[in-house]
Design a protein around this motif. Structure first.
Motif, mmCIF file in Angstrom:
data_model
loop_
_atom_site.group_PDB
_atom_site.id
_atom_site.type_symbol
_atom_site.label_atom_id
_atom_site.label_comp_id
_atom_site.label_asym_id
_atom_site.label_seq_id
_atom_site.Cartn_x
_atom_site.Cartn_y
_atom_site.Cartn_z
ATOM 1 N N GLU A 96 -12.727 33.737 43.173
ATOM 2 C CA GLU A 96 -11.924 34.247 42.060
ATOM 3 C C GLU A 96 -11.679 33.150 41.018
ATOM 4 O OE1 GLU A 96 -8.431 36.376 43.291
ATOM 5 O OE2 GLU A 96 -9.519 37.492 44.831
ATOM 6 N N SER A 115 -8.881 43.261 52.053
ATOM 7 C CA SER A 115 -8.886 42.002 51.300
ATOM 8 C C SER A 115 -9.984 42.001 50.242
ATOM 9 C CB SER A 115 -9.053 40.811 52.247
ATOM 10 O OG SER A 115 -10.220 40.959 53.041
ATOM 11 N N ASP A 148 -8.854 44.433 47.379
ATOM 12 C CA ASP A 148 -7.816 43.827 46.542
ATOM 13 C C ASP A 148 -8.396 42.747 45.630
ATOM 14 O OD1 ASP A 148 -5.866 45.457 47.547
ATOM 15 O OD2 ASP A 148 -5.120 44.023 49.019
ATOM 16 N N SER A 149 -9.364 41.981 46.128
ATOM 17 C CA SER A 149 -9.995 40.958 45.299
ATOM 18 C C SER A 149 -10.749 41.598 44.138
ATOM 19 C CB SER A 149 -10.955 40.106 46.144
ATOM 20 O OG SER A 149 -11.593 39.134 45.339
ATOM 21 N N ARG A 184 -8.194 42.814 41.591
ATOM 22 C CA ARG A 184 -7.606 41.710 40.829
ATOM 23 C C ARG A 184 -8.553 41.215 39.739
ATOM 24 N NH1 ARG A 184 -5.685 40.052 45.890
ATOM 25 N NH2 ARG A 184 -7.409 38.592 46.162
ATOM 26 N N THR A 192 -9.672 37.347 55.056
ATOM 27 C CA THR A 192 -8.384 37.433 54.372
ATOM 28 C C THR A 192 -8.559 37.159 52.884
ATOM 29 O OG1 THR A 192 -7.827 35.092 54.619
ATOM 30 C CG2 THR A 192 -7.276 36.558 56.465
ATOM 31 N N GLU A 193 -7.489 37.355 52.135
ATOM 32 C CA GLU A 193 -7.531 37.112 50.692
ATOM 33 C C GLU A 193 -7.839 35.659 50.384
ATOM 34 O OE1 GLU A 193 -4.228 38.600 48.527
ATOM 35 O OE2 GLU A 193 -4.427 40.646 49.304
#
Length: 487
Positions: free
Chosen positions: A404, A159, A162-163, A166, A396-397
């Motif tokens: 973000e 997670s 991936d952050s 992004r 988690t995301e």
């Protein structure tokens, strides 16, 4: 850490679970946790090659998967050992690298036969549909979640990876680098992001498709067994760029330059034996590996040009990088001169298996000059008043959503931002404020009232290791000072 079941489809998760259950067979044969995935990798490489179009092209017919499936007992065992030796000497460089010095940890032929039969009996049709790369990544993550394996000590949660990806928004045509590649998690995630944005590269020109497969990604990994896993992971994701075996902090790392984007989580601690990096192009000598890696990273970023902004980076680093005095302060000053260090994310505790480790993500971009790169640093506190993360409360995301949003849509931190003040999580600090603190970037302003906030002492072995590392670093810096003074 993100739950494995949340990160994978149910079909892939079920296959991964069955694969991991095979480790009971390995344990019964005396194989250590640390060797589980390596042993399975040898067998999975051959089976996955059989299941992939043209996957067997570079494997001699006498060493392909069916030659294992058709044998039993001692003939199977002897054939397997010969197969490992021969593939380690393959003319295909990627095959040779994966099987380099390969030796089986198995001792019982019957256990090898059980493994081969069980792997042969998995639902490979569904695995192909889901993606063999996802299957292998799931196995790597499962290994990291098992604390007994040791692989998860500093495993970067998916997670978090991936952050970071992004926010950095990797693009086709960019050169993306990880100087501490591990099993290739960051580069695979960047590749996945680009493929999702380009219909699996089909929207790109043939030339750019070729670039993405063979030149877009490169990395270096120090540990041979981990490098083997990285190569397998790259192969299954159709990444054919160079993933080098070597020490980034030695002369090996001098060629790792001119990156458009660096994504990495360097290993923690001091250099083995308490020595310093053997690079002769570093401005500042230090025994602290993270500070040495930080030097490498900001020096490896591509300078801005008339048609391209400077290279950018997102790097996971422990707290000591933010506050260490002497050489640490000099390196932070150099970083903020050469780059715009625009954002720091203070990560929650408990997301790595070494519970005492407190970490951050530094986001920065190469400046066109050698000075004046940083005007302000924005710090987001995701640590205070947060749950105690672990297996019961996975990261988690969703936990990154507010950060973000505050970070903004532009990868280099140029979106309009709001300082949330001393009661909010996101604050701005000027370059002067930082200079007045002797370049100390360890900002903390929220009162932590969470149940996990009482700075619990780490386990005794973790505490002893941390003390030893600080002593080694201090010892080296004293010697360096004595040398400067001619003592």
């Amino acid at each position: 850490m993100a739950s494995l079941s949340n990160a994978l489809s149910k079909t892939t998760f079920d296959i991964v679970q069955k694969l991991w259950n095979l480790c009971n067979i390995l344990r019964d044969d005396g194989v250590q946790y640390s060797a589980y995935v390596t042993e399975l990798t040898y067998l999975l490489f051959l089976k996955m090659a059989e299941e992939t179009p043209k996957g067997n092209t570079h494997i001699p017919a006498e060493y392909r998967w069916p030659t294992l499936a058709e044998k039993d007992g001692k003939p199977l065992f002897e054939h397997y050992r010969k197969l490992l030796l021969e593939l380690g000497n393959s003319k295909n460089t990627r095959v040779a690298a994966i099987f380099n010095n390969a030796q089986t940890s198995l001792r019982q032929p019957r256990h090898l036969h059980t493994l081969v039969s069980a792997i042969d009996g998995l639902d490979w049709y569904s695995a192909r549909q889901e993606g063999l790369g996802d299957l292998y990544e799931g196995l790597l993550q499962k290994n990291a979640e098992e604390s007994k394996s040791g692989a998860g000590q500093y495993f970067t949660p998916r997670s978090l990876i991936d952050s970071m990806v992004r926010l950095m928004q990797p693009e086709p045509g960019e050169v993306i680098h990880d100087p501490a590649a591990g099993t290739l998690g960051f580069l695979v995630a960047a590749d996945h992001y680009i493929k999702e944005k380009t219909d699996q590269l089909f929207e790109l020109s043939p030339e750019l498709q070729e670039f993405q497969k063979k030149q877009a990604f490169y990395g270096m990994e120090l540990v041979p067994s981990t490098h083997r896993l990285a190569l397998m992971n790259a192969l299954l994701h159709d990444i054919h760029s160079d993933i080098f075996l070597g020490d980034t902090l030695s002369e090996d790392g001098k060629s790792l330059t001119n990156a458009d984007l660096v994504l990495t989580n360097p290993p923690f601690g001091t250099k083995k034996g308490g020595g310093t990096p053997t690079r002769d192009d570093f401005t500042f000598d230090t025994a602290n590996k993270q500070l040495a890696f930080l030097q490498h990273i900001y020096r490896s970023l591509r300078l801005p040009s008339t048609n391209k902004p400077g290279g950018r980076a997102a790097v996971v680093l422990p707290d000591n990088v933010l506050f260490e005095d002497n050489t640490g302060a000099k390196i932070r000053r150099d970083l903020m001169d050469k780059c715009n260090l625009h954002t720091i994310l203070r990560l929650p505790t408990g997301i790595f298996y070494a519970q005492g480790v407190k970490t951050n993500v530094l986001f920065f971009q190469r400046h066109k000059e050698e000075t004046g790169g940083t005007k302000n640093v924005w710090v987001y506190d995701m640590r205070s008043n947060m749950p105690k993360f672990g297996k019961r409360t996975p990261l988690t995301e969703q936990h990154f959503a507010d950060f973000e949003k505050a970070y903004g849509k532009k990868p280099n931190g140029t979106s309009k931002r709001i300082d949330q003040g001393d009661t909010g999580r996101f604050r701005k600090f000027t370059r002067k404020e930082i200079a007045d603190r002797n370049e100390n970037l360890d900002f903390s302003w929220l009162r932590d009232e969470s149940s996990s906030s009482s700075d619990e002492l780490p386990e005794p072995d973790e505490l002893a290791t941390a003390i030893l590392e600080r002593l080694q670093t201090a010892s080296y810096e004293i010697k360096a000072l004595q040398k400067e003074l001619g003592a």
